[in-house]
Design a protein around this motif. Structure first.
Motif, PDB file in Angstrom:
ATOM      1  N   ASP A 150       0.868  -1.177   0.000  1.00 28.55           N
ATOM      2  CA  ASP A 150       0.000   0.000   0.000  1.00 28.55           C
ATOM      3  C   ASP A 150       0.903   1.224   0.000  1.00 28.55           C
ATOM      4  OD1 ASP A 150      -1.742   2.226   1.175  1.00 28.55           O
ATOM      5  OD2 ASP A 150      -3.195   0.607   0.950  1.00 28.55           O
ATOM      6  N   VAL A 209      -1.433   3.022   6.548  1.00 31.01           N
ATOM      7  CA  VAL A 209      -2.254   1.845   6.249  1.00 31.01           C
ATOM      8  C   VAL A 209      -1.425   0.581   6.450  1.00 31.01           C
ATOM      9  CG1 VAL A 209      -3.513   0.607   4.458  1.00 31.01           C
ATOM     10  CG2 VAL A 209      -3.741   3.092   4.651  1.00 31.01           C
ATOM     11  N   ASP A 235      -3.144  -3.192  -2.130  1.00 41.28           N
ATOM     12  CA  ASP A 235      -3.885  -2.009  -2.536  1.00 41.28           C
ATOM     13  C   ASP A 235      -3.977  -2.011  -4.062  1.00 41.28           C
ATOM     14  OD1 ASP A 235      -5.142   0.449  -2.544  1.00 41.28           O
ATOM     15  OD2 ASP A 235      -3.291   1.590  -2.326  1.00 41.28           O
ATOM     16  N   THR A 268      -9.536  -2.391  -1.009  1.00 37.08           N
ATOM     17  CA  THR A 268     -10.119  -1.465  -1.977  1.00 37.08           C
ATOM     18  C   THR A 268     -10.937  -0.375  -1.304  1.00 37.08           C
ATOM     19  OG1 THR A 268     -11.460  -1.338  -3.990  1.00 37.08           O
ATOM     20  CG2 THR A 268     -12.184  -2.868  -2.297  1.00 37.08           C
ATOM     21  N   THR A 269     -11.339   0.604  -2.119  1.00 38.75           N
ATOM     22  CA  THR A 269     -12.233   1.661  -1.682  1.00 38.75           C
ATOM     23  C   THR A 269     -13.439   1.670  -2.609  1.00 38.75           C
ATOM     24  OG1 THR A 269     -11.050   3.263  -3.062  1.00 38.75           O
ATOM     25  CG2 THR A 269     -10.366   3.084  -0.765  1.00 38.75           C
ATOM     26  N   TYR A 270     -14.383   2.549  -2.344  1.00 37.82           N
ATOM     27  CA  TYR A 270     -15.639   2.533  -3.091  1.00 37.82           C
ATOM     28  C   TYR A 270     -15.499   2.967  -4.546  1.00 37.82           C
ATOM     29  CZ  TYR A 270     -18.286   1.755   1.183  1.00 37.82           C
ATOM     30  OH  TYR A 270     -18.793   1.216   2.326  1.00 37.82           O
ATOM     31  N   ASP A 271     -14.386   3.603  -4.912  1.00 38.25           N
ATOM     32  CA  ASP A 271     -14.270   4.128  -6.274  1.00 38.25           C
ATOM     33  C   ASP A 271     -13.284   3.335  -7.138  1.00 38.25           C
ATOM     34  OD1 ASP A 271     -11.995   4.835  -4.983  1.00 38.25           O
ATOM     35  OD2 ASP A 271     -12.024   6.940  -5.570  1.00 38.25           O
ATOM     36  N   ASP A 272     -13.077   2.063  -6.794  1.00 36.40           N
ATOM     37  CA  ASP A 272     -12.091   1.254  -7.499  1.00 36.40           C
ATOM     38  C   ASP A 272     -12.722   0.174  -8.384  1.00 36.40           C
ATOM     39  OD1 ASP A 272      -9.702   2.419  -6.781  1.00 36.40           O
ATOM     40  OD2 ASP A 272      -9.539   1.285  -4.930  1.00 36.40           O
ATOM     41  N   LEU A 288     -12.962  -3.950   1.832  1.00 40.19           N
ATOM     42  CA  LEU A 288     -12.881  -2.508   1.930  1.00 40.19           C
ATOM     43  C   LEU A 288     -11.854  -2.145   3.007  1.00 40.19           C
ATOM     44  CD1 LEU A 288     -16.656  -1.589   1.729  1.00 40.19           C
ATOM     45  CD2 LEU A 288     -14.955  -1.468  -0.090  1.00 40.19           C
ATOM     46  N   LYS A 289     -11.211  -1.009   2.849  1.00 40.13           N
ATOM     47  CA  LYS A 289     -10.134  -0.641   3.762  1.00 40.13           C
ATOM     48  C   LYS A 289     -10.616  -0.340   5.174  1.00 40.13           C
ATOM     49  CE  LYS A 289      -6.536   0.863   0.598  1.00 40.13           C
ATOM     50  NZ  LYS A 289      -5.605   1.955   0.234  1.00 40.13           N
ATOM     51  N   ASP A 290     -11.918  -0.159   5.355  1.00 40.85           N
ATOM     52  CA  ASP A 290     -12.433   0.038   6.704  1.00 40.85           C
ATOM     53  C   ASP A 290     -12.860  -1.282   7.344  1.00 40.85           C
ATOM     54  OD1 ASP A 290     -14.672  -0.528   5.217  1.00 40.85           O
ATOM     55  OD2 ASP A 290     -15.791   1.273   5.802  1.00 40.85           O
TER      56      ASP A 290
END
Length: 216
Positions: A8, A13, A54, A82-86, A103-105
């Motif tokens: 990452d 992170v 990542d 990942t994130t929501y925009d990937d 998701l990263k959270d």
């Protein structure tokens, strides 16, 4: 001991996930990388079992890094962070052979569970990630004309258990059949759904309403 590589481009992170992983008695971070190129270099030296990857990194992104890592070591298991925009990058990671998508959270206990599950031969798809993927499977990845009846009742059973992230051995035990028979069923499911791997088969089956997805 499960050997883990974390890649990452954000140090905080890497440190955060590293602390979670190293707190477990059976999991150890053996390498860290800030981009895909470093991940390949570190993996060659550290020989990890699982890569936490990542997708958006400089020099080389996660999907390409996963593809090259698995070319060098087909036994390596990759989990995408990942994130929501990937969306596009997640789609490419499926084709590269990633086995888990988080998701990263993600909660620490779910991250640890994912590492153990993927290392054991299973897979993990969070429902929110599946939803983002359903519209990404295009004609080159799946045949929209595949009829529901193309899968036998036994293949549908195998597919449903696959969707829970189960290994072939677990499927064999649950259905009281040999692991070799399971491998044949899995290969048939992948071929009939017109995809290239187990994870894509599950996503495709959800898209066709062959199975219902749930996070287990």
């Amino acid at each position: 001991m499960i050997r883990v590589l974390i890649a990452d481009d954000h140090p905080i992170v890497r440190e955060g996930f590293g602390a979670i992983v190293n707190a477990e008695a059976d999991i150890q971070v053996v390498a860290q990388a800030s981009n895909g190129v470093e991940a390949l270099e570190q993996a060659a030296e550290a020989n990890p079992d699982v890569a936490l990857m990542d997708l958006r990194m400089p020099e080389m992104g996660g999907a390409e890094a996963i593809r090259r890592l698995r070319q060098a070591n087909p036994d390596l298991r990759a989990i995408v962070l990942t994130t929501y925009d990937d969306d596009e990058a997640i789609y490419e990671a499926i084709r590269a052979g990633a086995r888990g998508y988080l998701l990263k959270d993600v909660r620490p206990k779910d991250l640890v569970r994912a590492i153990r599950r993927v290392h054991a031969g299973g897979s993990l798809l969070q429902p929110v990630v599946v939803e983002r993927l359903l519209d990404r499977l295009g004609p080159e990845d799946a045949d929209d004309t595949v009829p529901v009846e193309a899968l036998t009742p036994r293949e549908l059973e195998v597919l449903q258990i696959m969707a829970r992230g189960a290994r072939n051995r677990d499927i064999a035990q649950e259905l009281v059949i040999s692991e070799r028979t399971v491998k044949i069923h899995v290969a048939n499911v992948i071929a009939k759904l017109g995809v290239t791997n187990r994870t894509a088969a599950v996503v495709r089956a959800i898209d066709l309403n062959l199975i219902a997805h749930r996070d287990s």
